[in-house]
Scaffold this active site. Structure first.
Site, short mmCIF file in Angstrom:
data_model
loop_
_atom_site.label_atom_id
_atom_site.label_comp_id
_atom_site.label_asym_id
_atom_site.label_seq_id
_atom_site.Cartn_x
_atom_site.Cartn_y
_atom_site.Cartn_z
N ASP A 1 104.50 61.69 83.66
CA ASP A 1 103.58 61.45 84.79
C ASP A 1 104.26 61.54 86.15
O ASP A 1 103.86 60.86 87.10
CB ASP A 1 102.89 60.07 84.65
CG ASP A 1 102.05 59.95 83.39
OD1 ASP A 1 101.54 60.98 82.93
OD2 ASP A 1 101.91 58.83 82.87
N ASN B 1 97.81 67.95 83.40
CA ASN B 1 97.41 66.76 82.66
C ASN B 1 96.40 65.96 83.47
O ASN B 1 96.40 65.98 84.70
CB ASN B 1 98.65 65.89 82.39
CG ASN B 1 98.32 64.65 81.55
OD1 ASN B 1 97.68 64.76 80.51
ND2 ASN B 1 98.76 63.49 82.00
N LEU C 1 98.09 62.91 73.11
CA LEU C 1 99.01 61.79 72.98
C LEU C 1 100.33 62.21 72.37
O LEU C 1 100.84 61.59 71.43
CB LEU C 1 98.35 60.66 72.17
CG LEU C 1 97.05 60.12 72.75
CD1 LEU C 1 96.50 59.01 71.89
CD2 LEU C 1 97.25 59.65 74.18
N HIS D 1 95.25 62.02 83.95
CA HIS D 1 95.71 60.66 83.66
C HIS D 1 94.74 59.64 84.24
O HIS D 1 94.28 59.80 85.38
CB HIS D 1 97.10 60.43 84.26
CG HIS D 1 97.67 59.09 83.94
ND1 HIS D 1 98.20 58.78 82.70
CD2 HIS D 1 97.78 57.96 84.69
CE1 HIS D 1 98.60 57.52 82.70
NE2 HIS D 1 98.36 56.99 83.89
N ASN E 1 86.72 65.33 78.10
CA ASN E 1 87.23 66.19 79.18
C ASN E 1 87.18 67.66 78.76
O ASN E 1 86.89 68.53 79.57
CB ASN E 1 88.65 65.78 79.57
CG ASN E 1 88.66 64.63 80.56
OD1 ASN E 1 88.04 64.69 81.60
ND2 ASN E 1 89.39 63.57 80.23
N GLY F 1 87.59 64.26 73.13
CA GLY F 1 87.43 65.55 73.81
C GLY F 1 86.33 65.61 74.85
O GLY F 1 85.75 66.67 75.06
N GLU G 1 87.21 61.52 85.85
CA GLU G 1 88.14 62.43 85.17
C GLU G 1 87.48 63.79 84.98
O GLU G 1 88.08 64.84 85.26
CB GLU G 1 88.55 61.86 83.80
CG GLU G 1 89.56 60.74 83.85
CD GLU G 1 89.97 60.33 82.45
OE1 GLU G 1 90.16 61.21 81.60
OE2 GLU G 1 90.08 59.11 82.20
#
Length: 214
Positions: free
Chosen positions: A150, A107, A90, A109, A14, A12, A179
């Site tokens: 994606d 999202n 996930l 990535h 992000n 976690g 990110e």
């Protein structure tokens, strides 16, 4: 003020970047819930430390992905969630989930999509592929989620160099830093209604152009 749900499966970091940005008033929004498919996800502890509702639904308790996602959707609708952020989540979302929240799922990535993305490309597997391919730059991407893996509209990207001394672990650390940055900027732009999508291409308008032109 928009209400956000953050879906996680791991540490976690992000999520923490978003929590910090909201506390610093960089983002005008509220994280109303953090939901994990893994009870040992440290991100749940991060949420509890900030008095954010932390929920865990184990897939083992549901007969299939459809019913699992139906439970998550019920929780989101009960809370009137405006934006769903996948931050190291996930799970592949079902078509029903995407139909319910299309255009409202973001999202993060850990590669420069369309490179090193799609089925099997997650976490450290991405960075191992980067090293094995010998590319000179990699990075991170924020994108909207659609029915394929994606392939949704790319919102923001940033890059890091891949040095001859790097390995998958060192690349992971470098990418994680960017990110955090682009996810915060992306969520901020979404909350300010500055992301415009046309023909699966996303443009972020300047802060003085809310609603934008495209």
């Amino acid at each position: 003020m928009l209400k956000i749900a953050v879906l996680i499966s791991g540490g976690g970091t992000n999520l923490q970047a978003l929590i910090d940005a909201i506390k610093q008033k960089k983002i005008n929004a509220k994280i109303d819930a953090v939901i994990s498919n893994r009870k040992d996800a440290y991100g749940l502890i991060r949420a509890k430390n900030e008095n954010i509702d932390a929920l865990c639904f184990s897939k083992k308790d549901f007969p299939d992905s459809e019913q699992y996602d139906a439970r998550v959707i019920t929780e989101l609708k009960k809370r009137n969630i405006d934006l769903v952020v996948l931050a190291g989540y996930l799970n592949i979302l079902t078509k029903k989930f995407i139909a319910e929240y299309g255009g409202k799922i973001i999202n993060i990535h850990p590669s420069l999509i369309p490179a090193f993305c799609g089925s099997g490309y997650y976490g450290i597997h991405v960075h191992k592929a980067v090293i094995n391919k010998g590319v000179k730059f990699t990075g991170a991407t924020t994108h909207f989620v659609d029915e394929n893996i994606d392939t949704g509209a790319i919102i923001m990207q940033d890059i890091v160099p891949v040095l001859h001394t790097d390995d998958a672990e060192s690349i992971a650390k470098k990418v994680l830093k960017i990110e955090h940055c682009i996810l915060v900027k992306t969520v901020k732009a979404f909350c300010e209604r500055r992301i415009i999508v046309k023909n699966n291409k996303a443009v972020i308008a300047e802060e003085n152009e809310r609603g934008g032109r495209y």
